[in-house]
Enzyme design. Structure first.
Site, PDB file in Angstrom:
ATOM      1  CE  LYS A   3      31.973  44.644  38.407  1.00  0.00           C
ATOM      2  NZ  LYS A   3      32.824  44.416  39.588  1.00  0.00           N
TER       3      LYS A   3
ATOM      4  CG  HIS B 252      27.742  41.916  48.085  1.00  0.00           C
ATOM      5  ND1 HIS B 252      27.511  40.567  47.287  1.00  0.00           N
ATOM      6  CD2 HIS B 252      29.161  42.073  48.177  1.00  0.00           C
ATOM      7  CE1 HIS B 252      28.845  40.282  46.763  1.00  0.00           C
ATOM      8  NE2 HIS B 252      29.731  41.194  47.180  1.00  0.00           N
TER       9      HIS B 252
ATOM     10  CG  ASN C 154      25.650  45.608  45.770  1.00  0.00           C
ATOM     11  OD1 ASN C 154      26.682  45.434  45.610  1.00  0.00           O
ATOM     12  ND2 ASN C 154      24.712  46.690  45.506  1.00  0.00           N
TER      13      ASN C 154
ATOM     14  CG  HIS D 190      29.191  44.243  52.669  1.00  0.00           C
ATOM     15  ND1 HIS D 190      28.952  45.056  51.743  1.00  0.00           N
ATOM     16  CD2 HIS D 190      30.569  43.858  51.955  1.00  0.00           C
ATOM     17  CE1 HIS D 190      29.639  45.040  50.680  1.00  0.00           C
ATOM     18  NE2 HIS D 190      30.638  44.257  50.947  1.00  0.00           N
TER      19      HIS D 190
ATOM     20  NE  ARG E 211      29.261  48.543  39.219  1.00  0.00           N
ATOM     21  CZ  ARG E 211      30.504  49.055  38.698  1.00  0.00           C
ATOM     22  NH1 ARG E 211      30.272  50.188  38.101  1.00  0.00           N
ATOM     23  NH2 ARG E 211      31.520  48.512  39.089  1.00  0.00           N
TER      24      ARG E 211
ATOM     25  NE  ARG F  26      41.527  69.085  38.962  1.00  0.00           N
ATOM     26  CZ  ARG F  26      42.570  70.214  38.918  1.00  0.00           C
ATOM     27  NH1 ARG F  26      43.072  69.962  37.851  1.00  0.00           N
ATOM     28  NH2 ARG F  26      42.567  71.119  39.772  1.00  0.00           N
TER      29      ARG F  26
ATOM     30  CD  GLU G 106      32.266  38.974  44.876  1.00  0.00           C
ATOM     31  OE1 GLU G 106      30.884  38.876  44.524  1.00  0.00           O
ATOM     32  OE2 GLU G 106      32.616  39.339  45.782  1.00  0.00           O
TER      33      GLU G 106
ATOM     34  CG  HIS H 271      34.369  40.192  49.842  1.00  0.00           C
ATOM     35  ND1 HIS H 271      33.358  40.901  50.610  1.00  0.00           N
ATOM     36  CD2 HIS H 271      33.526  40.202  48.504  1.00  0.00           C
ATOM     37  CE1 HIS H 271      32.421  41.400  49.611  1.00  0.00           C
ATOM     38  NE2 HIS H 271      32.760  41.003  48.538  1.00  0.00           N
TER      39      HIS H 271
ATOM     40  CE  LYS I 255      30.236  49.945  42.776  1.00  0.00           C
ATOM     41  NZ  LYS I 255      29.621  48.915  43.558  1.00  0.00           N
TER      42      LYS I 255
ATOM     43  CD  GLU J 129      25.766  49.703  43.270  1.00  0.00           C
ATOM     44  OE1 GLU J 129      27.202  49.463  42.909  1.00  0.00           O
ATOM     45  OE2 GLU J 129      25.317  49.572  44.494  1.00  0.00           O
TER      46      GLU J 129
HETATM   47  P1  NAD Z   1      43.797  40.576  48.443  1.00  0.00           P
HETATM   48  O1  NAD Z   1      44.125  41.591  47.489  1.00  0.00           O
HETATM   49  O2  NAD Z   1      43.809  41.052  49.873  1.00  0.00           O
HETATM   50  O3  NAD Z   1      44.444  39.522  48.001  1.00  0.00           O
HETATM   51  C1  NAD Z   1      44.300  38.057  48.894  1.00  0.00           C
HETATM   52  C2  NAD Z   1      45.599  37.704  49.343  1.00  0.00           C
HETATM   53  O4  NAD Z   1      46.237  36.701  48.017  1.00  0.00           O
HETATM   54  C3  NAD Z   1      46.485  38.378  49.672  1.00  0.00           C
HETATM   55  O5  NAD Z   1      46.895  38.090  51.004  1.00  0.00           O
HETATM   56  C4  NAD Z   1      47.416  38.741  48.545  1.00  0.00           C
HETATM   57  O6  NAD Z   1      48.911  39.008  48.773  1.00  0.00           O
HETATM   58  C5  NAD Z   1      47.431  37.486  47.897  1.00  0.00           C
HETATM   59  N1  NAD Z   1      47.824  37.063  46.425  1.00  0.00           N
HETATM   60  C6  NAD Z   1      47.474  37.996  45.505  1.00  0.00           C
HETATM   61  N2  NAD Z   1      47.613  37.392  44.258  1.00  0.00           N
HETATM   62  C7  NAD Z   1      48.281  36.197  44.617  1.00  0.00           C
HETATM   63  C8  NAD Z   1      48.759  35.148  43.807  1.00  0.00           C
HETATM   64  N3  NAD Z   1      48.883  35.305  42.569  1.00  0.00           N
HETATM   65  N4  NAD Z   1      49.443  33.978  44.414  1.00  0.00           N
HETATM   66  C9  NAD Z   1      49.495  34.115  45.952  1.00  0.00           C
HETATM   67  N5  NAD Z   1      49.058  34.852  46.572  1.00  0.00           N
HETATM   68  C10 NAD Z   1      48.506  35.975  46.125  1.00  0.00           C
HETATM   69  O7  NAD Z   1      42.022  40.380  48.247  1.00  0.00           O
HETATM   70  P2  NAD Z   1      41.079  40.015  47.119  1.00  0.00           P
HETATM   71  O8  NAD Z   1      40.186  38.977  47.736  1.00  0.00           O
HETATM   72  O9  NAD Z   1      41.995  39.818  46.025  1.00  0.00           O
HETATM   73  O10 NAD Z   1      40.271  41.490  46.929  1.00  0.00           O
HETATM   74  C11 NAD Z   1      39.469  42.024  48.437  1.00  0.00           C
HETATM   75  C12 NAD Z   1      39.258  43.379  48.000  1.00  0.00           C
HETATM   76  O11 NAD Z   1      38.672  43.461  46.741  1.00  0.00           O
HETATM   77  C13 NAD Z   1      38.385  43.860  49.260  1.00  0.00           C
HETATM   78  O12 NAD Z   1      39.098  45.021  49.552  1.00  0.00           O
HETATM   79  C14 NAD Z   1      37.053  44.110  48.454  1.00  0.00           C
HETATM   80  O13 NAD Z   1      36.460  45.377  49.206  1.00  0.00           O
HETATM   81  C15 NAD Z   1      37.581  44.654  46.889  1.00  0.00           C
HETATM   82  N6  NAD Z   1      36.582  44.354  46.222  1.00  0.00           N
HETATM   83  C16 NAD Z   1      36.597  45.349  45.101  1.00  0.00           C
HETATM   84  C17 NAD Z   1      35.539  45.404  44.126  1.00  0.00           C
HETATM   85  C18 NAD Z   1      35.408  46.370  43.141  1.00  0.00           C
HETATM   86  O14 NAD Z   1      34.259  46.201  42.432  1.00  0.00           O
HETATM   87  N7  NAD Z   1      36.120  47.266  42.983  1.00  0.00           N
HETATM   88  C19 NAD Z   1      34.584  44.085  43.941  1.00  0.00           C
HETATM   89  C20 NAD Z   1      34.819  43.293  45.043  1.00  0.00           C
HETATM   90  C21 NAD Z   1      35.896  43.063  45.947  1.00  0.00           C
HETATM   91 ZN    ZN Z   2      31.772  41.177  46.338  1.00  0.00          ZN
END
Ligand code: NAD
Ligand code: ZN
Length: 349
Positions: free
Chosen positions: A217, A238, A235, A242, A231, A114, A178, A253, A136, A227
């Site tokens: 943020k 988005h 979006n 999306h 918050r 938990r 972003e 993304h 999130k 949200e």
């Molecule tokens: P990701 O985690 O897939 O990373 C992108 C790529 O970069 C991957 O291939 C990873 O292996 C590589 N990588 C990571 N660090 C590296 C580094 N230092 N050097 C070289 N390569 C590296 O994608 P992302 O864009 O970081 O995140 C996308 C995800 O985040 C999505 O699932 C999205 O839904 C989520 N997200 C969440 C929130 C939230 O508030 N929680 C907000 C925005 C996005």
């Molecule tokens: Zn986003």
């Protein structure tokens, strides 16, 4: 080093930004605890030795890199590994990676017994400016993104820009998607982006602007963690992003966020929600980061995904957060047919 704090009823979350903060600060959380490190295959290939140097013998779980790993099967595998490692209530989970590792790691930390301590170590620009902050967490199930999740604030976030040295330019562009969104919400960030338009991809500039985005943020999360209102502004762009991400795929993304902002900005202008001058300024910034906006076919069907968006209040309308003027935004609710008509005329011409 810059420190930003988010105090919520459930957790105090301390975000530290600065080159070298990972190696300097992560060891502080280790003493006397069993710990667990989650990372992905790309990050481990690049930073496995650093992880070993910082975390010693702590078990390291390596997810296959990519969004496909952000699902319920991986989640339960991670939880099983946490059980096997004998983690207890005072244990720490360190999520060292991009948004995928952060989202699934945060959810595993929220669920195990938990809730155990979670430290986010974001290694992509997107994760540093956005996903590691605000609590999130989620996994995707089937074709539905982020449908199983929890709000769970990390105890600490270590935002270390040195990780970005190995990040491909395309992933920098993803994070900039972003960052441009923050610019459309925050006049100070927008001024900085327009003044530094020639160095948006420079790591030195990104180290300057990242804490500004996190501060924006953080303030939103302090006021509206769950949200319920404010918050939702995060979006912006988005709804369409999306829809296109699900329907077309093939881009990151953040790139889809730029595309979504581009189309929604045009819709906002047509609806009189923003001015031509302000729209031109934002459009210039979007195009500088994105290059060309792709033309799409089959937009009527892509629009259907926006109709299903969980942000809509009713099934026959589409809700969007659009830029209004410096530092302000508006919520547009359009009948679905009207939204689809706009998208078709903008994206297929
Ligand atoms: P990701 O985690 O897939 O990373 C992108 C790529 O970069 C991957 O291939 C990873 O292996 C590589 N990588 C990571 N660090 C590296 C580094 N230092 N050097 C070289 N390569 C590296 O994608 P992302 O864009 O970081 O995140 C996308 C995800 O985040 C999505 O699932 C999205 O839904 C989520 N997200 C969440 C929130 C939230 O508030 N929680 C907000 C925005 C996005
Ligand atoms: Zn986003």
């Amino acid at each position: 080093m810059k420190v930003i704090e988010i105090h919520t009823p459930s957790q105090d979350s301390v975000i530290t930004c600065g080159a070298g903060c990972f190696k300097r600060l992560a060891p502080r959380f280790l003493a006397g605890h069993r710990n667990f490190v989650l990372t992905d295959s790309n990050v481990h290939a690049l930073y496995g030795q650093d992880i070993k140097a910082v975390f010693g013998d702590a078990p390291v779980y390596i997810l296959p890199a990519g969004e496909e790993s952000k699902n319920e099967v991986s989640l339960f595998r991670i939880l099983q590994a946490m059980i096997d490692a004998g983690l207890h209530r005072n244990s720490f989970l360190f999520a060292v990676g991009g948004g995928v590792v952060g989202d699934i790691g945060g959810l595993a930390a929220a669920l195990y017994m938990r809730g155990i301590h979670c430290v986010q170590v974001p290694t992509t620009l997107l994760a540093q400016v956005d996903s590691s902050v605000g609590g999130k967490t989620a996994v995707d199930m089937g074709k539905v993104k982020n449908v199983v999740g929890a709000f769970y604030q990390p105890e600490a976030v270590l935002v270390d820009g040195t990780f970005l040295k190995t990040l491909p330019a395309r992933e920098i562009r993803c994070g900039l998607g972003e960052i441009v969104k923050y610019g459309a919400l925050n006049a100070k960030i927008l001024d900085s982006l327009t003044e530094n338009a020639d160095r948006l991809f420079d790591l030195a500039y990104l180290a300057e602007i990242t804490p500004e985005c996190i501060e924006h943020k953080a303030e939103v999360v302090r006021l509206d963690e769950r949200e319920r209102g404010l918050r939702k502004s995060l979006n912006m762009g988005h709804t369409t992003a999306h829809a296109f991400e699900l329907f077309y795929g093939g881009l990151s993304h953040g790139e889809f966020v730029l595309i979504g902002m581009y189309y929604e900005l045009k819709i906002a202008l047509a609806e009189g929600a923003t001015t031509a001058e302000y729209a031109a300024l934002l459009e210039g910034l979007i195009l500088r980061v994105l290059g060309e906006v792709p033309r799409y076919e089959g937009v009527e069907r892509a629009a259907e995904y926006a109709r299903l968006d969980k942000k809509n209040a009713a099934s026959d309308e589409v809700s969007m957060i659009v830029p209004a003027d410096y530092g302000t935004y508006a919520e547009l609710r359009l009948p679905f047919e009207k939204y689809r008509g706009y998208l078709v005329s903008l994206a297929e011409k």
